[in-house]
Design a protein around this motif. Structure first.
Motif, PDB file in Angstrom:
ATOM      1  N   ALA A 153      35.217  56.759  23.914  1.00  0.00           N
ATOM      2  CA  ALA A 153      36.098  57.917  23.762  1.00  0.00           C
ATOM      3  C   ALA A 153      37.387  57.751  24.561  1.00  0.00           C
ATOM      4  O   ALA A 153      37.960  58.729  25.036  1.00  0.00           O
ATOM      5  CB  ALA A 153      35.373  59.199  24.169  1.00  0.00           C
ATOM      6  N   GLY A 154      37.824  56.503  24.723  1.00  0.00           N
ATOM      7  CA  GLY A 154      39.129  56.260  25.326  1.00  0.00           C
ATOM      8  C   GLY A 154      39.142  55.388  26.552  1.00  0.00           C
ATOM      9  O   GLY A 154      40.176  54.806  26.885  1.00  0.00           O
ATOM     10  N   ALA A 155      38.012  55.251  27.244  1.00  0.00           N
ATOM     11  CA  ALA A 155      38.011  54.499  28.501  1.00  0.00           C
ATOM     12  C   ALA A 155      38.416  53.042  28.307  1.00  0.00           C
ATOM     13  O   ALA A 155      39.096  52.463  29.155  1.00  0.00           O
ATOM     14  CB  ALA A 155      36.648  54.571  29.166  1.00  0.00           C
ATOM     15  N   LEU A 156      37.994  52.432  27.221  1.00  0.00           N
ATOM     16  CA  LEU A 156      38.207  50.994  27.049  1.00  0.00           C
ATOM     17  C   LEU A 156      39.653  50.630  26.770  1.00  0.00           C
ATOM     18  O   LEU A 156      40.013  49.453  26.881  1.00  0.00           O
ATOM     19  CB  LEU A 156      37.298  50.461  25.935  1.00  0.00           C
ATOM     20  CG  LEU A 156      35.799  50.609  26.224  1.00  0.00           C
ATOM     21  CD1 LEU A 156      34.979  50.022  25.088  1.00  0.00           C
ATOM     22  CD2 LEU A 156      35.426  49.953  27.548  1.00  0.00           C
ATOM     23  N   TRP A 157      40.495  51.622  26.460  1.00  0.00           N
ATOM     24  CA  TRP A 157      41.932  51.322  26.325  1.00  0.00           C
ATOM     25  C   TRP A 157      42.793  52.154  27.252  1.00  0.00           C
ATOM     26  O   TRP A 157      43.819  51.674  27.728  1.00  0.00           O
ATOM     27  CB  TRP A 157      42.390  51.452  24.876  1.00  0.00           C
ATOM     28  CG  TRP A 157      42.185  52.797  24.241  1.00  0.00           C
ATOM     29  CD1 TRP A 157      41.051  53.262  23.643  1.00  0.00           C
ATOM     30  CD2 TRP A 157      43.150  53.843  24.133  1.00  0.00           C
ATOM     31  NE1 TRP A 157      41.237  54.534  23.174  1.00  0.00           N
ATOM     32  CE2 TRP A 157      42.516  54.921  23.440  1.00  0.00           C
ATOM     33  CE3 TRP A 157      44.471  53.986  24.522  1.00  0.00           C
ATOM     34  CZ2 TRP A 157      43.173  56.120  23.157  1.00  0.00           C
ATOM     35  CZ3 TRP A 157      45.131  55.171  24.240  1.00  0.00           C
ATOM     36  CH2 TRP A 157      44.480  56.224  23.559  1.00  0.00           C
ATOM     37  N   ARG A 158      42.373  53.372  27.595  1.00  0.00           N
ATOM     38  CA  ARG A 158      43.174  54.147  28.543  1.00  0.00           C
ATOM     39  C   ARG A 158      43.016  53.619  29.964  1.00  0.00           C
ATOM     40  O   ARG A 158      43.992  53.534  30.719  1.00  0.00           O
ATOM     41  CB  ARG A 158      42.787  55.626  28.508  1.00  0.00           C
ATOM     42  CG  ARG A 158      43.295  56.380  27.295  1.00  0.00           C
ATOM     43  CD  ARG A 158      43.225  57.893  27.486  1.00  0.00           C
ATOM     44  NE  ARG A 158      43.755  58.567  26.292  1.00  0.00           N
ATOM     45  CZ  ARG A 158      43.007  59.063  25.310  1.00  0.00           C
ATOM     46  NH1 ARG A 158      41.686  59.012  25.412  1.00  0.00           N
ATOM     47  NH2 ARG A 158      43.565  59.641  24.262  1.00  0.00           N
ATOM     48  N   LEU A 159      41.790  53.287  30.356  1.00  0.00           N
ATOM     49  CA  LEU A 159      41.537  52.916  31.750  1.00  0.00           C
ATOM     50  C   LEU A 159      42.277  51.645  32.172  1.00  0.00           C
ATOM     51  O   LEU A 159      42.858  51.618  33.274  1.00  0.00           O
ATOM     52  CB  LEU A 159      40.032  52.780  31.981  1.00  0.00           C
ATOM     53  CG  LEU A 159      39.562  52.718  33.432  1.00  0.00           C
ATOM     54  CD1 LEU A 159      40.065  53.905  34.248  1.00  0.00           C
ATOM     55  CD2 LEU A 159      38.039  52.657  33.487  1.00  0.00           C
ATOM     56  N   PRO A 160      42.343  50.574  31.349  1.00  0.00           N
ATOM     57  CA  PRO A 160      43.146  49.413  31.762  1.00  0.00           C
ATOM     58  C   PRO A 160      44.607  49.756  31.988  1.00  0.00           C
ATOM     59  O   PRO A 160      45.255  49.184  32.872  1.00  0.00           O
ATOM     60  CB  PRO A 160      42.966  48.433  30.594  1.00  0.00           C
ATOM     61  CG  PRO A 160      41.651  48.796  29.994  1.00  0.00           C
ATOM     62  CD  PRO A 160      41.569  50.293  30.121  1.00  0.00           C
ATOM     63  N   ARG A 161      45.136  50.683  31.209  1.00  0.00           N
ATOM     64  CA  ARG A 161      46.530  51.099  31.402  1.00  0.00           C
ATOM     65  C   ARG A 161      46.706  51.850  32.715  1.00  0.00           C
ATOM     66  O   ARG A 161      47.754  51.763  33.351  1.00  0.00           O
ATOM     67  CB  ARG A 161      46.985  51.991  30.245  1.00  0.00           C
ATOM     68  CG  ARG A 161      47.008  51.307  28.895  1.00  0.00           C
ATOM     69  CD  ARG A 161      47.451  52.276  27.818  1.00  0.00           C
ATOM     70  NE  ARG A 161      47.362  51.698  26.486  1.00  0.00           N
ATOM     71  CZ  ARG A 161      47.664  52.345  25.366  1.00  0.00           C
ATOM     72  NH1 ARG A 161      48.056  53.608  25.426  1.00  0.00           N
ATOM     73  NH2 ARG A 161      47.555  51.751  24.196  1.00  0.00           N
ATOM     74  N   LEU A 162      45.684  52.594  33.105  1.00  0.00           N
ATOM     75  CA  LEU A 162      45.784  53.419  34.308  1.00  0.00           C
ATOM     76  C   LEU A 162      45.576  52.631  35.591  1.00  0.00           C
ATOM     77  O   LEU A 162      46.270  52.870  36.587  1.00  0.00           O
ATOM     78  CB  LEU A 162      44.765  54.561  34.233  1.00  0.00           C
ATOM     79  CG  LEU A 162      45.013  55.624  33.163  1.00  0.00           C
ATOM     80  CD1 LEU A 162      43.802  56.545  33.041  1.00  0.00           C
ATOM     81  CD2 LEU A 162      46.265  56.435  33.486  1.00  0.00           C
ATOM     82  N   ILE A 163      44.609  51.693  35.601  1.00  0.00           N
ATOM     83  CA  ILE A 163      44.256  51.023  36.854  1.00  0.00           C
ATOM     84  C   ILE A 163      44.244  49.496  36.740  1.00  0.00           C
ATOM     85  O   ILE A 163      43.921  48.816  37.716  1.00  0.00           O
ATOM     86  CB  ILE A 163      42.883  51.503  37.371  1.00  0.00           C
ATOM     87  CG1 ILE A 163      41.765  51.203  36.360  1.00  0.00           C
ATOM     88  CG2 ILE A 163      42.935  52.989  37.709  1.00  0.00           C
ATOM     89  CD1 ILE A 163      40.372  51.537  36.872  1.00  0.00           C
ATOM     90  N   GLY A 164      44.604  48.964  35.570  1.00  0.00           N
ATOM     91  CA  GLY A 164      44.605  47.512  35.395  1.00  0.00           C
ATOM     92  C   GLY A 164      43.278  47.012  34.842  1.00  0.00           C
ATOM     93  O   GLY A 164      42.224  47.602  35.074  1.00  0.00           O
TER      94      GLY A 164
END
Length: 249
Positions: free
Chosen positions: A141-152
């Protein structure tokens, strides 16, 4: 709610903002279909009447995750519907900024809801991460593409592949949250941030958010078109006139 089932959200509205509290204390605010439906209702209202949104959780918990009892029964067809992903994207795309005020656990789907916000603030007892692979699923639900943008990507892989859970201090250190408050001060901190945003021109804020979300190939055209709209705005002229008059004093 009309069917007699208790609401999963508490909604408080004012002229420039809406505060939504996830409120399923018996399930540690786990996100079920009812909550998804109610979040869609909130989004529809904020799309019609743009205001700031503050998301928080009741009882010292932001959201412990998606409702496992429901997830266990979901099928491939349900996965392809993107039940949680769709509402989280809708929240991310609201016209004005969204602030997640996180106390306690924000895990799995709860973390993904927080990632969809424009701002995240928390408390020292915040715990955030994505342990989905331990349950035999992925964070879809978004972690696999939002999270790299947020924290690398390296740290995102620790959270999504190795199940690392960040503390409040760790989340602050990597800028996943921008400030920590004591639990009793968290909502006041969210309102203080909303107050700062609310002093700015709402249209300029909306267009700034829209351009920030634009795809790389849309720049610099997106900036130019947004600025063209604002250059013709009466509010731009009013604010700049006031600025010049203050400088003359």
């Amino acid at each position: 709610m009309t069917d007699g089932t208790p609401a999963t959200l508490r909604v408080e509205e004012s002229a420039d903002r809406v505060v939504v509290t996830l409120d399923r204390p018996e399930r540690r605010n786990a996100i079920d279909q009812r909550m998804v439906d109610e979040l869609h209702e909130v989004c529809a209202a904020l799309e019609r009447d743009p205001r700031l949104l503050i998301l928080t959780g009741a009882g010292g918990v932001f959201a412990s995750g998606a409702d496992i009892a429901e997830l266990r029964e979901r099928t491939a067809a349900d996965a392809r519907r993107g039940i949680n992903a769709t509402v989280f994207t809708r929240i991310a795309e609201l016209p004005l900024p969204v602030i997640a005020a996180i106390d306690g656990p924000a895990l799995g789907g709860g973390a993904e809801l927080a990632y969809a916000a424009d701002f995240r603030i928390g408390t020292p007892r915040l715990r955030i991460g994505n342990p989905e692979t331990g349950l035999g699923i992925i964070a879809a639900a978004g972690a696999l593409w939002r999270l790299p943008r947020l924290i690398g990507e390296p740290l995102a892989k620790e959270l999504t592949l190795a199940g690392r859970i960040l503390t409040g201090e760790e989340a602050l250190a990597v800028h996943l949250v921008t400030a920590l408050y004591e639990p009793e001060e968290l909502l006041a901190g969210a309102h203080a941030l909303a107050d700062r945003i609310a002093t700015n021109d709402p249209l300029a804020t909306q267009l700034t958010k829209s351009v920030l979300h634009a795809a790389p190939h849309e720049h610099p055209h997106a900036e130019q078109e947004a600025q063209a709209v604002l250059f013709e705005s009466p509010e731009k002229k009013r604010r700049m006139t006031e600025f010049l008059e203050r400088r003359r004093r």
